[in-house]
Design a protein around this motif. Structure first.
Motif, PDB file in Angstrom:
ATOM      1  N   VAL A  97     -11.740  17.174  65.023  1.00  0.00           N
ATOM      2  CA  VAL A  97     -11.560  18.219  66.028  1.00  0.00           C
ATOM      3  C   VAL A  97     -12.550  18.056  67.182  1.00  0.00           C
ATOM      4  CG1 VAL A  97     -11.760  20.707  66.446  1.00  0.00           C
ATOM      5  CG2 VAL A  97     -10.564  19.882  64.412  1.00  0.00           C
ATOM      6  N   LYS A  98     -13.786  17.718  66.869  1.00  0.00           N
ATOM      7  CA  LYS A  98     -14.834  17.624  67.891  1.00  0.00           C
ATOM      8  C   LYS A  98     -14.460  16.656  68.999  1.00  0.00           C
ATOM      9  CE  LYS A  98     -19.765  16.568  68.462  1.00  0.00           C
ATOM     10  NZ  LYS A  98     -21.013  16.159  67.774  1.00  0.00           N
ATOM     11  N   PHE A  99     -13.787  15.579  68.661  1.00  0.00           N
ATOM     12  CA  PHE A  99     -13.443  14.553  69.649  1.00  0.00           C
ATOM     13  C   PHE A  99     -12.012  14.720  70.174  1.00  0.00           C
ATOM     14  CE2 PHE A  99     -16.765  12.772  66.952  1.00  0.00           C
ATOM     15  CZ  PHE A  99     -17.688  12.397  67.918  1.00  0.00           C
ATOM     16  N   ALA A 100     -11.392  15.849  69.849  1.00  0.00           N
ATOM     17  CA  ALA A 100     -10.037  16.129  70.340  1.00  0.00           C
ATOM     18  C   ALA A 100      -9.998  17.405  71.169  1.00  0.00           C
ATOM     19  CB  ALA A 100      -9.072  16.245  69.154  1.00  0.00           C
ATOM     20  N   MET A 101     -11.166  17.870  71.635  1.00  0.00           N
ATOM     21  CA  MET A 101     -11.225  19.162  72.303  1.00  0.00           C
ATOM     22  C   MET A 101     -10.412  19.197  73.595  1.00  0.00           C
ATOM     23  SD  MET A 101     -12.753  20.996  70.190  1.00  0.00           S
ATOM     24  CE  MET A 101     -12.785  22.476  71.187  1.00  0.00           C
ATOM     25  N   THR A 102     -10.466  18.126  74.385  1.00  0.00           N
ATOM     26  CA  THR A 102      -9.651  18.087  75.608  1.00  0.00           C
ATOM     27  C   THR A 102      -8.182  18.223  75.268  1.00  0.00           C
ATOM     28  OG1 THR A 102     -11.226  16.777  76.882  1.00  0.00           O
ATOM     29  CG2 THR A 102      -8.916  16.646  77.548  1.00  0.00           C
ATOM     30  N   ASP A 103      -7.745  17.487  74.275  1.00  0.00           N
ATOM     31  CA  ASP A 103      -6.332  17.470  73.907  1.00  0.00           C
ATOM     32  C   ASP A 103      -5.893  18.819  73.337  1.00  0.00           C
ATOM     33  OD1 ASP A 103      -6.006  14.252  73.968  1.00  0.00           O
ATOM     34  OD2 ASP A 103      -7.904  14.838  73.061  1.00  0.00           O
ATOM     35  N   ILE A 104      -6.727  19.412  72.495  1.00  0.00           N
ATOM     36  CA  ILE A 104      -6.395  20.706  71.891  1.00  0.00           C
ATOM     37  C   ILE A 104      -6.302  21.781  72.966  1.00  0.00           C
ATOM     38  CG2 ILE A 104      -7.233  22.508  70.347  1.00  0.00           C
ATOM     39  CD1 ILE A 104      -8.532  20.214  68.668  1.00  0.00           C
TER      40      ILE A 104
END
Length: 406
Positions: A333-340
């Protein structure tokens, strides 16, 4: 990056689609009408469950179409985010389907919190019956007296007192608070005023019948109480519970929230894409079957272009969401924040536009309960606020983007 459905996902998708087409959609309008008839009152204490829906839950569970959201081979079906995403989309075609498969909000998010962060006692007491569908739950975060778009504004408190915690505060838009089987809530509040702002808050498990918990009212969304779930307002006054009701520890609230909201936003968005697909299908059927001024209305007033725009927008939103799901699965999740954050902006806005187009094609029939369009419209508008408004997510995207240039 591989966002294509696996063989396992395709097998479950075929089963979910068959179940929805065979058992849910043919009686959906009838069940929704009956639900409105028996649960029209603002007095949530009188709300009832439909036995037909409860029977469908039993059937879905028997067929192994249960807890599909949970990536655990024992408690769920062991599906990853990418594998579950098309199933969530399929469920989104129906207003009733997510609950029937025990994959409805806010229970899925609460179960994920307990699964990932709860201790063994908390899991045994609350996660096990939630997974079994025996109880329902509430997530209490938003407050009426502050700008809740900034969650650090929370005024409700969870204060340590010896072996206990004492809870005070007002919450509203707490989904599921009116459900007859709701008996536990995850409540978020302030514990430490002098800690760094994202280490001040905690989450605690509060049984709804605890002394000091007072449900004030259910709130309408576009005139609908959303029975038998309901979006409630409540006040907690000197609610005392043992510290073992705190999840993970005091000050861990935002850490837990990040873990909860990542997969939850995938679920929300994929269900919304399913709703958009159904809205588009309804629009095309209506546009081809009705004639005005000597032509099918689908050929009038730029409607063909609107159909094309809807197809393009839905497919773009799906690919963006699957991309976010892949990142959650593979980098976290930490490295998908832009996408989320991006999908949380794109998908509800896309659904709003597609449903609005479909309602326009239907005319007056799109405004009432003869179709699911009015319900989809309310859902789309609500999603632009739930789990953070558009502006907060766009601020997150821009902040992460600008950070690349430092």
């Amino acid at each position: 990056m591989n966002i294509y459905a696996t063989e396992k996902s395709q097998q479950y998708l075929a089963k979910v689609k068959s179940f929805i087409d065979q058992y849910i959609l043919p009686i959906e309008a009838e069940l929704l009408a009956e639900n409105r008839r028996i649960n029209h009152s603002s007095d949530w204490t009188q709300w009832q469950l439909l036995p037909q829906i409860e029977a469908l839950k039993v059937q879905a569970k028997t067929e192994g179409l249960w807890n599909l959201f949970l990536p655990d081979t024992t408690l769920g079906q062991g599906l990853t985010c990418v594998e579950y995403a098309p199933l969530a989309e399929e469920m989104g075609r129906s207003i009733l389907a997510p609950e029937i498969f025990n994959c409805n909000a806010p229970d899925t998010g609460n179960m994920e919190v307990l699964y990932h962060f709860g201790d063994k006692q908390q899991q045994q007491q609350w996660l096990t019956p939630l997974l079994a569908g025996e109880i329902r739950s509430v997530f209490a975060m938003t407050e009426p007296d502050v700008a809740s778009s900034d969650a650090t504004n929370m005024q409700a408190t969870i204060i340590e007192d010896g072996d206990d915690v004492v809870i005070n505060g007002r919450k509203w838009w707490s989904t599921g608070l009116g459900h007859p089987n709701s008996n536990i809530m995850i409540f978020m509040g302030l514990s430490y005023t002098d800690a760094p702002k994202h280490q001040r808050h905690s989450m605690v498990l509060v049984p709804i019948d605890t002394p000091g918990v007072s449900i004030t009212r259910m709130l309408t969304a576009y005139g609908d109480y959303d029975a038998p779930y309901g979006h409630g307002e409540m006040e907690l006054t000197n609610v005392r519970l043992p510290k073992n009701h705190v999840i993970k520890g005091l000050g861990k609230g935002f850490e837990i929230a990040q873990g909860r909201l990542g997969p939850g936003r995938i679920h929300h968005c994929m269900r919304a894409i399913g709703a958009a697909e159904r809205a588009l299908s309804l629009a095309i059927e209506r546009g081809q079957s009705r004639v005005a001024f000597g032509q099918p209305i689908i050929k009038l007033g730029g409607n063909l272009e609107r159909i094309a725009q809807a197809r393009i927008a839905i497919d773009q939103a799906r690919l963006l969401t699957l991309n976010a799901a892949w990142k959650i699965d593979n980098v976290g999740v930490k490295f998908a924040m832009t996408d989320i954050s991006a999908i949380k902006v794109v998908v509800p806005n896309m659904l709003t536009q597609v449903v609005d187009m479909a309602i326009q094609l239907y005319g007056g029939a799109g405004m009432n309960h003869d179709t699911p369009l009015a319900g989809f419209a309310a859902m789309a508008r609500s999603l632009r606020l739930a789990d953070g408004p558009d502006e907060v997510h766009m601020a997150m995207v821009s902040r992460l983007e600008l950070a690349k240039y430092k």
